[in-house]
Write a protein that holds these residues in place. Structure first.
Motif, PDB file in Angstrom:
ATOM      1  N   ARG A  57       0.849  -1.194   0.000  1.00  0.00           N
ATOM      2  CA  ARG A  57       0.000   0.000   0.000  1.00  0.00           C
ATOM      3  C   ARG A  57       0.880   1.239   0.000  1.00  0.00           C
ATOM      4  O   ARG A  57       1.876   1.305   0.726  1.00  0.00           O
ATOM      5  N   GLY A  58       0.507   2.193  -0.821  1.00  0.00           N
ATOM      6  CA  GLY A  58       1.259   3.430  -0.856  1.00  0.00           C
ATOM      7  C   GLY A  58       1.256   4.038  -2.238  1.00  0.00           C
ATOM      8  O   GLY A  58       0.349   3.805  -3.041  1.00  0.00           O
ATOM      9  N   ARG A  59       2.316   4.823  -2.517  1.00  0.00           N
ATOM     10  CA  ARG A  59       2.448   5.462  -3.818  1.00  0.00           C
ATOM     11  C   ARG A  59       3.872   5.318  -4.329  1.00  0.00           C
ATOM     12  O   ARG A  59       4.818   5.176  -3.554  1.00  0.00           O
ATOM     13  N   ARG A 109      -0.608   4.853  -7.728  1.00  0.00           N
ATOM     14  CA  ARG A 109      -1.208   4.230  -6.550  1.00  0.00           C
ATOM     15  C   ARG A 109      -0.868   2.743  -6.483  1.00  0.00           C
ATOM     16  O   ARG A 109      -0.981   2.030  -7.490  1.00  0.00           O
ATOM     17  N   THR A 140       6.412   5.736  -1.350  1.00  0.00           N
ATOM     18  CA  THR A 140       5.925   6.329  -0.114  1.00  0.00           C
ATOM     19  C   THR A 140       4.952   5.323   0.479  1.00  0.00           C
ATOM     20  O   THR A 140       3.838   5.136  -0.043  1.00  0.00           O
ATOM     21  N   GLN A 141       5.376   4.641   1.523  1.00  0.00           N
ATOM     22  CA  GLN A 141       4.586   3.532   2.044  1.00  0.00           C
ATOM     23  C   GLN A 141       3.500   4.001   3.002  1.00  0.00           C
ATOM     24  O   GLN A 141       3.681   4.966   3.753  1.00  0.00           O
ATOM     25  N   GLU A 142       2.380   3.296   2.965  1.00  0.00           N
ATOM     26  CA  GLU A 142       1.296   3.469   3.917  1.00  0.00           C
ATOM     27  C   GLU A 142       1.048   2.126   4.590  1.00  0.00           C
ATOM     28  O   GLU A 142       1.376   1.082   4.038  1.00  0.00           O
ATOM     29  N   ARG A 143       0.488   2.178   5.778  1.00  0.00           N
ATOM     30  CA  ARG A 143       0.257   0.938   6.515  1.00  0.00           C
ATOM     31  C   ARG A 143      -0.831   0.120   5.823  1.00  0.00           C
ATOM     32  O   ARG A 143      -1.981   0.561   5.716  1.00  0.00           O
TER      33      ARG A 143
END
Length: 750
Positions: A57-59, A109, A140-143
């Motif tokens: 997950r992230g961009r 995305r 750019t990582q997201e949890r």
């Protein structure tokens, strides 16, 4: 003038339908002459390899392709930064999820691990594969949201579940039914993520000639491919041709169009050369779908005599955050047993995983494990034989719709199976039977799958020399489509099977539904039979109006066909060959008819399903927990069987998968990163020869005049339905230990 299908009484004794005919494509396959998607020779062919995301997950923050572009042999590197703009919304007329647009590489995305983030194209596969490792992607990582159990509070009800079934159904008063019961059970079963893993990997060769695109693609539905690709690329549908004469397995994963197909087309356009993309086995674990993890709660209530008073099947499964899919786990529960108070629900939990998708017998396969295990548990709680419990709750009509059955021979399947299997030798007490040092047990389970019919088209041509050509867009997954279409055409036109040539798997041919959903054979064969009858009608009309024909003035209902000729029933000498009729009328091109077959309204008047019963014996080593299956019997009632040899092969394949589902298959998720720990065939365990017994397959004779003109029901999926439950139930009978979480591995028995 109208011809109806011949009755059994009118059929010649050399009828091809119903005989165990060898596969017409068998020699081509064993000699390597049958070409699969990746095997079509192309001049100046380039090779492409997919670059995958390494986060869930992230961009994408940045992509550095400079090293890859400088690598030897590299022709192009395509990412979202230089990919052409594709359609992102479906055309207004598209409602089928399997023919939607595929807007790959359109933004930065990331929704799941293994998502396509680029494509490297090179002169050779090895050059492309190496260069793909040189592409540097910063994120750019997201949890990510990955853990199913930890996110059950996010579960919601989808608007519809797969195949258009309603999400929830309820009849009567469940709580009242549970209160009225003498015996109640409340149990939860789980099935893991599983992957389709066909032998032939997903593969595509894309070739542009001007503004026209040809795709040699491994697919279960050439027409859906054509529509999806044309819509995504914003080009006319007639400018796309999809060719797929042979498929090396799909199990549902090759029904939708996949991202790599679009990438192949984009790459071929960009470099002006044919491009081949073949997904690796590891890539197939993250981008072509899987069966979702499920948690299923079953609540059953019954009187002492075994009559059900209450039944609830509540299913929760995961779905992708970017593509909602709900497997229809509870649909079999809605129709299997008579019960006045019932509840069936479906909920989904969105996770950052690749999309869950159809997999052989979607819904019925995992749902039947829960349903038929729960029925087994209820039988033991009531101290009633598991077969007898099912028979006592046999519904006279479809419990959900109230429609009469077109045919339902489940009880006959149980009776015949019990006799053949030696069910009377079973001791009722779990853990009471032994063979040498092994604990042994018998298990049984019901099977069911809908008998569907879909619109389908075909062209049939009788050539001047009497040979027959059949053209239709159907695909053959290896199940025998070429062969059964040959048999149907041979019988409908009264010619030997060797005089019939079937050509399929090309979007230039008349459209058909997918090879999936167990509606392939019924739909394809109905269209072919109707086209053959129409050709007979045209030739008979020429003869009846011809003063020089022996059939001049013959009653249309009295004309039959056999041995390549038309004749009057009861007077076989009064007739003539197709060749003679065409020669006299100067038909140098033969006679050709196209039929666009559509189902009648029988599905609104009858509930149509195939049914069956599985019987399994297991041996369990009490010291190690190792499970062996010495015997397995499957008894199926599926209307008229076109070819017992290929039909048995399909059932055996389904049972093998059911055994594998019960004992081996499980895709393990690394909840830290979103990748699959065992995403390869070395560590994703499947049944091998040593795990599989001689599977005895029996077909109950069943005449169903309502399902379709040929009276056939699909059998591609019913073999897996209930098979895992039969094994699980046998293990309980052998050990007294009820394992409710698949797969059943030795550690769970110790």
């Amino acid at each position: 003038m109208q011809f109806s299908a011949q009755s059994n009484a009118d059929k010649p004794t050399n009828s091809a339908i119903g005989k165990p005919m060898d596969r017409t494509d068998g020699r081509l396959k064993v000699t390597g002459a049958a070409r699969y998607a990746a095997e079509f020779p192309m001049k100046n062919l380039a090779h492409a390899v997919v670059v995958r995301s390494t986060i869930a997950r992230g961009r994408i923050q940045s992509i550095d392709t400079s090293a890859a572009e400088k690598s030897p042999g590299v022709l192009a590197v395509i990412t979202h930064l230089n990919a052409p703009k594709l359609a992102t919304t479906d055309p207004p007329e598209v409602s089928d999820r399997y023919i939607k647009v595929i807007p790959v590489l359109q933004n930065d995305r990331i929704n799941h691990y293994g998502q396509h983030v680029g494509l490297v194209v090179a002169e050779t596969f090895e050059q492309a594969e190496y260069a793909a490792t040189l592409v540097r992607v910063a994120y750019t990582q997201e949890r990510p949201v990955l853990e199913f159990a930890a996110n059950l509070d996010r579960a919601y009800a989808p608007e519809r579940i797969n195949a258009g079934y309603p999400t929830d159904t309820q009849q009567g008063d469940l709580e009242q039914g549970l209160s009225a019961a003498d015996v109640r059970i409340d149990v939860t079963y789980t099935t893991p993520i599983e992957h389709n893993n066909p032998i032939e990997p997903h593969a595509t060769i894309a070739v542009w000639e001007g503004d026209r695109l040809t795709l040699y693609n491994s697919t279960q539905h050439v027409d859906a491919n054509q529509t999806s690709v044309a819509s995504t690329l914003r080009i006319p549908k007639q400018n796309v041709r999809v060719v797929c004469p042979y498929v090396g397995g799909g199990f549902g994963s090759k029904v939708p169009t996949r991202e790599h197909v679009i990438l192949a087309a984009i790459a071929a356009k960009q470099i002006g050369r044919p491009v081949k993309v073949v997904l690796s086995r590891a890539q197939m674990f993250t981008c072509v779908g899987h069966r979702p993890h499920s948690q299923q709660r079953l609540r059953l209530g019954a009187k002492r005599d075994g009559r059900l008073t209450a039944f609830a099947h509540e299913s929760i499964m995961e779905t992708a955050v970017f593509d909602e899919f709900a497997e229809q786990n509870g649909v079999m529960s809605r129709i299997m047993y008579e019960c006045p108070n019932s509840l069936v629900t479906h909920r989904i939990v969105p996770l950052n995983l690749d999309r869950s998708m159809i997999m052989r017998a979607p819904g019925e396969a995992p749902g039947s494990f829960a349903l038929e295990s729960a029925m087994d548990e209820l039988a033991y709680a009531l101290k009633i034989d598991p077969i007898e419990l099912r028979v006592r709750n046999e519904p006279p009509r479809d419990p959900e719709s109230g429609l009469p059955w077109s045919s339902r021979s489940l009880v006959q399947c149980f009776r015949e199976g019990a006799k053949r299997f030696g069910w009377e030798k079973r001791l009722a007490e779990p853990g009471s039977m032994r063979e040498g040092r092994y604990l042994t047990g018998y298990g049984v389970a019901s099977a069911s799958f809908p008998a569907r019919l879909r619109p389908s088209s075909a062209i049939v041509r009788v050539l001047p020399d009497g040979r027959v050509q059949v053209h239709t867009g159907a695909t053959d997954l290896g199940t025998g489509t070429y062969t059964v279409l040959t048999q149907v055409a041979a019988d409908a036109l009264g010619v030997p099977p060797e005089r019939v040539q079937v050509e399929i798997g090309d979007s230039n041919f008349p459209p058909t539904p997918a090879s999936g959903g167990s509606f392939g054979a019924a739909s394809f064969c109905t269209a072919v039979q109707e086209a053959c009858i129409a050709v007979r009608q045209r030739l008979a009309a020429l003869a009846r109006d011809d003063a020089n024909s022996p059939l001049r003035g013959a009653n249309q209902e009295a004309i039959a066909a056999a041995d390549g000729r038309l004749f009057t029933k009861g007077q076989p000498a009064r007739g003539e060959s197709y060749v003679a009729i065409m020669q006299r009328h100067n038909l140098a091109q033969g006679v050709e008819v196209r039929v666009d077959s559509k189902p009648d309204d029988a599905a609104q008047k009858f509930s149509m399903h195939a049914f069956g019963a599985h019987f399994a014996q297991v041996l369990v080593d009490p010291n190690t927990g190792v499970i062996k299956i010495p015997r397995f019997l499957c008894v199926i009632a599926a209307g008229r069987i076109l070819n017992p040899k290929t039909a048995r092969s399909q059932i055996v394949g389904g049972v093998v998968w059911g055994i594998s589902m019960a004992l081996h298959e499980e895709t393990l998720l690394d909840a830290r990163y979103g990748n699959y720990i065992n995403g390869n065939l070395g560590e994703y365990h499947v049944s091998v020869n040593a795990d599989i017994p001689d599977i005895d397959t029996v077909f109950i004779e069943e005449n169903d005049p309502h399902v379709n003109p040929l009276g056939i029901k699909g059998i591609g999926e019913i073999g897996i339905v209930g098979a895992a439950a039969a094994v699980a139930n046998a293990i309980y009978h052998a050990t007294g230990k009820r394992i409710r979480d698949l797969p059943i591995t030795p550690d769970k028995l110790l």
